[in-house]
Design an enzyme around this catalytic site. Structure first.
Site, short mmCIF file in Angstrom:
data_model
loop_
_atom_site.label_atom_id
_atom_site.label_comp_id
_atom_site.label_asym_id
_atom_site.label_seq_id
_atom_site.Cartn_x
_atom_site.Cartn_y
_atom_site.Cartn_z
N GLU A 1 0.81 -1.19 0.06
CA GLU A 1 -0.07 -0.17 0.07
C GLU A 1 0.88 1.17 0.05
O GLU A 1 1.71 1.17 0.66
CB GLU A 1 -0.89 -0.03 1.28
CG GLU A 1 -1.81 1.38 1.56
CD GLU A 1 -2.42 1.27 2.67
OE1 GLU A 1 -2.66 2.36 3.05
OE2 GLU A 1 -2.97 0.66 3.26
N GLU B 1 -2.37 11.71 3.16
CA GLU B 1 -3.34 11.50 4.27
C GLU B 1 -3.01 12.12 5.38
O GLU B 1 -1.94 12.56 5.91
CB GLU B 1 -2.98 9.86 4.73
CG GLU B 1 -4.15 9.25 5.68
CD GLU B 1 -3.92 7.62 5.62
OE1 GLU B 1 -5.04 7.21 5.73
OE2 GLU B 1 -2.87 7.22 5.36
#
Length: 885
Positions: A138, A143
């Site tokens: 990932e 974020e």
């Protein structure tokens, strides 16, 4: 970037971090959403309070659209008021690309606006489809949560992938091991990479290069976008050479990109609250909202929360960050209170008013005589006043109070109406009651028109049962949520992204954050680490426990005559070993530490050949200057098995020697109490673990630890009083009356005292992963207040704690160390002499200049006793600090 929102290119030539890329695919303008799939389910990966809509619903409700400027907008519903429920879900969007991109790809996203603010958790990331997360990797590109101002970048992989040491990047590394639950994180150092700074700059561009040589990330604010991106078209080649040093660099030297990152799909989403943004401790430290509750904020109308990605670099005029649309019902409550006052002073003003007489003429209902029953008038006045006060108090909770207020007013109106239509010969109805009925009917109608969901007729977000069988991001087991922390935490808010590689005290600890004090029961639950499953959650709990000890609780010794001696906590250190999660090798190896909420007096150590574990005697207590006392951090918080405990959650049948079965094969720890201040005349300070134990023995009237535990305490080592009774002499925690403490002292934190790298099994910093003794030696697990009063022990550690607090967040760390004013600040806070402070600083800076290689000087037998010499210790810590740069 003309005509582009998300821009993807395929590499035809690449070498290390630099390559020329040819165009492959473009997501832009009216066709932006064509190659994306809509999730159409609840957030069952990070447990946010959202339902992701399918495509038809998203288009119908305008949660995804392309605006007049050609910008794609991805929104969160901010118009629906959602009532409290077991599962509270607001409608949002999660998009997954229908295409996958592997090694040799360059991903560029140009965003005008990214959602930010309390409760919000936006993300743009990738994941591999072939296997369960995180086996196929990932990549977190964008974020952050809540009030953070900096983006955080991370990789998630199976075991074996690390970020190399001393990489060339502008960001700050928080974690090197990509297989940890939070991944290997690099914090962006630019304050306009997320939040209001990003919005005020008109957005910016993020670029991610996935190459055989590694994965590299760049970010540019709107005015700093490179020319070859600014002028690019759908046919332009992209050369990465002009971009310079990346924000984050993950060279393939310590992570085989082909092995760990098969082709990746893209994900764009915004969730709310969940297991990072919504964890109470994290939320309270990143958001200053009146309720201090992410879930409460999520219930009411949210500000505009959307992603807006650019076409032709135009700022999206549809973006709004207006204040919450919260309205109050307090005015009606004030009117009730005024009516109550009139009924008390002169009720005829209401009974014989123009409106009352008009209603009498219309309905035939009688007019009440104020003079007949003064006691009745007073009773009515009290009731109306109570209702009014209830209105005013409830309205302070905003829209969440509407259901209760609506039900109360509607009930009043219905009962009043039924009374007024009762047979007139009964004489129950009156014109005054009819007037009151009409008032409450009108107010109920106004509430309903404002919020139709009060009758269950309004539009509400639909919730579905979470499905964990999907092959998707971050598998989360749905576990019990505790009053303070959720079972799972995504990332640690106590290490937010800053450009300072050694973030200041206000960012790494719950320092002076205004959060409600813990009850003793809540505190006891925090000491139970049974369900903790990540190192970042452990750090968050350490912060909260330390704040409770230093700000909210006192230590009390009670003697048989009832006399109590109280102490304030000044200094504490945390030690915890949980197998495979938090392998702190400096933790004592005592079975007594496997149960939380007990006092544990240090036992004599045993030699351990394993450098990762410590061993402790099962018999003798430590004596002389080696004594110490911990508050245990372990499993289920049983207070004791003595005769004094029969309350819920304790045992009375078990043997005194019986310990509960551990829920993990290895889980034990404790909070070492290092310094106290005795309340009363003089305020005596007891600094140092051994002197502290001597003070407890003296006040308790015990000649030894054995006598204290076995005879005085009758083997009841609980840190909490029992309602069923306690030994005549006991040691316990007591909550401080908040009204008696006007201010809370600043909390500092530093590495722990007395630790070194002398164990012969310790390996050097070149061996990856880092030996746990190196990793945990630098952990800031010592918390203290009033550093000027802590001069007996740990002067080097205290100096480091004060040093970190003096360096301005966001500043260049090495440049800050050279400021002339720094020495004066340290002297003022620590009380040490100016020449000593200057010497300490020079030793620390010297270690940083020597670099990581100098760490070898302190490993093995030659490192024995390093902690006892401030000069040598600070040189070692300076060298170790380079590992965190």
């Amino acid at each position: 970037m003309r005509g582009a929102t998300l821009f993807f290119a395929f590499s035809c030539l690449y070498r290390q971090t630099n390559a020329i890329y040819n165009p492959l695919r473009e997501y832009a303008g009216s066709t932006f959403f064509d190659r994306w799939s809509y999730y159409g389910d609840v957030d069952n990966t990070t447990w946010g309070n959202v339902t992701y809509l399918d495509q038809p619903s998203a288009l119908q409700k305008s949660l995804t659209f392309v605006n007049g400027a050609g910008n794609a907008v991805v929104r969160v519903d901010n118009t629906t008021t959602i009532l409290p429920a077991t599962l509270v879900h607001r409608e949002s969007i999660r998009l997954t690309s229908q295409d996958a991109y592997g090694v040799g790809s360059l991903i560029i996203i140009d965003a005008v606006h990214i959602p930010y603010g309390c409760s919000v958790w936006p993300a743009f990331w990738t994941y591999g489809l072939q296997e369960e997360w995180p086996l196929a990797g990932e990549i977190d590109i964008i974020e952050a949560i809540n009030g953070m101002n900096n983006n955080q970048i991370a990789l998630h992989t199976k075991q074996g992938c690390f970020q190399a040491q001393n990489v060339v990047q502008t960001g700050r590394t928080i974690e090197h091991d990509c297989s940890t639950p939070r991944g290997c994180i690099v914090a962006e150092t630019k304050d306009n990479s997320f939040g209001p700074g990003f919005a005020q700059a008109g957005g910016g561009v993020y670029a991610t290069q996935i190459a055989d040589s590694g994965i590299f990330f760049w970010f540019w604010s709107r005015n700093d976008i490179p020319e070859n991106i600014r002028s690019a078209t759908s046919a332009s080649q992209i050369d990465t050479i002009p971009w310079g040093i990346p924000t984050a660099a993950y060279p393939a030297v310590s992570c085989n990109m082909t092995e760990f990152f098969p082709p990746q799909t893209l994900v764009l989403l915004t969730t709310l609250c969940g297991v990072w943004a919504g964890v109470p401790g994290i939320y309270a430290s990143t958001c200053q909202t009146p309720t201090r509750s992410c879930l409460f904020l999520e219930l009411i109308n949210l500000p505009e929360r959307n992603f807006s990605v650019d076409s032709d670099n135009n700022i999206d005029s549809d973006v709004s960050t207006s204040a919450d649309n919260v309205w109050s019902e307090s005015k009606f409550g004030i009117a009730d209170i005024v009516v109550a006052l009139i009924l008390t002073v002169k009720p005829s003003i209401i009974y014989e008013s123009v409106i009352t007489r008009a209603l009498h003429s219309f309905s035939g209902l009688h007019i009440s005589n104020a003079a007949i029953a003064p006691g009745f008038n007073q009773s009515i006045a009290c009731m109306v006043a109570a209702v009014g006060v209830g209105h005013v108090v409830a309205s302070r909770s905003g829209p969440a109070s509407r259901p209760a207020i609506f039900a109360m007013n509607l009930t009043w109106a219905l009962l009043g109406f039924l009374t007024c239509i009762s047979p007139k010969e009964l004489g129950l109805g009156s014109a005054t009651l009819l007037m009151s009925t009409l008032n409450h009917t009108a107010f109920s109608l106004a509430l309903y028109l404002k919020d139709p969901s009060l009758l269950g007729l309004g539009r509400r977000a639909k919730g579905k049962k979470a499905n964990l069988s999907m092959s998707d991001k971050k598998r989360k087991q749905q576990g019990e949520v505790y009053p303070i922390f959720a079972k799972k935490v995504k990332k640690d808010d106590t290490e937010p992204a800053t450009s300072n590689p050694k973030a200041s005290a206000s960012t790494d600890a719950v320092d002076n954050v205004e959060i409600p004090p813990l009850s003793l029961k809540e505190f006891a639950e925090l000491l139970d680490f049974t369900v903790v499953e990540s190192e970042e959650e452990i750090k968050t709990r350490f912060d909260r426990i330390a704040k409770a000890l230093l700000h909210e609780f006192r230590l009390v010794v009670r003697k048989p005559d009832g006399k109590e001696t109280e102490f304030d906590f000044l200094e504490a250190e945390f030690y915890l070993q949980i197998e495979s999660i938090h392998e702190d090798p400096f933790t004592h190896g005592s079975e007594e530490q496997k149960v939380s909420g007990r006092w544990y007096f240090h036992r004599a150590p045993r030699r351990s050949e394993d450098s990762h574990r410590s061993l402790t005697s099962t018999t003798a207590y430590r004596s002389g200057s080696r004594k110490g006392m911990d508050l245990t951090l372990g499993g289920q918080p049983l207070h004791s098995s003595s005769k004094y405990f029969g309350a819920e959650g304790t045992t009375t049948e078990a043997s005194k020697d019986e310990l509960p079965k551990p829920t993990r094969q290895l889980q034990r720890g404790g909070v070492l109490i290092r310094s106290l201040r005795r309340l009363g005349a003089g305020g005596k300070i007891i600094s140092g673990p051994s002197l502290l134990v001597d003070e407890i023995l003296s006040v308790s009237g015990a000649p030894s630890i054995e006598d204290l535990v076995e005879n005085k305490w009758e083997r009841n080592t609980s840190a909490f009083l029992s309602p069923e009774g306690n030994p005549p002499t006991c040691l316990f925690l007591k909550a401080i009356d908040p009204t008696t403490r006007k201010t809370s002292p600043k909390i500092y934190f530093s590495p722990r005292i007395g630790l070194d790298l002398s164990h012969p099994g310790t390996t050097g910093p070149s061996a990856l992963p880092l030996h746990p003794r190196i990793r945990f030696l630098t952990k800031k697990y010592r918390f203290f207040v009033h550093p000027d009063q802590l001069v007996a022990n740990g002067r080097g550690q205290t100096f480091l704690g004060i040093l970190e607090s003096c360096i301005e967040q966001g500043s260049d760390y090495d440049a800050a160390l050279k400021k002339q004013s720094l020495n004066g600040q340290i002297v003022r806070l620590s009380g040490i002499k100016s020449a000593t402070a200057a010497k300490y600083l020079a030793d620390y800076v010297g270690g940083r200049k020597a670099g990581v290689k100098a760490v070898e000087e302190f490993i093995g037998p030659k490192g024995k006793g390093v902690s006892s010499s401030p000069a040598t210790y600070l040189r070692m810590m300076g060298a170790l600090s380079r590992l965190q740069d």
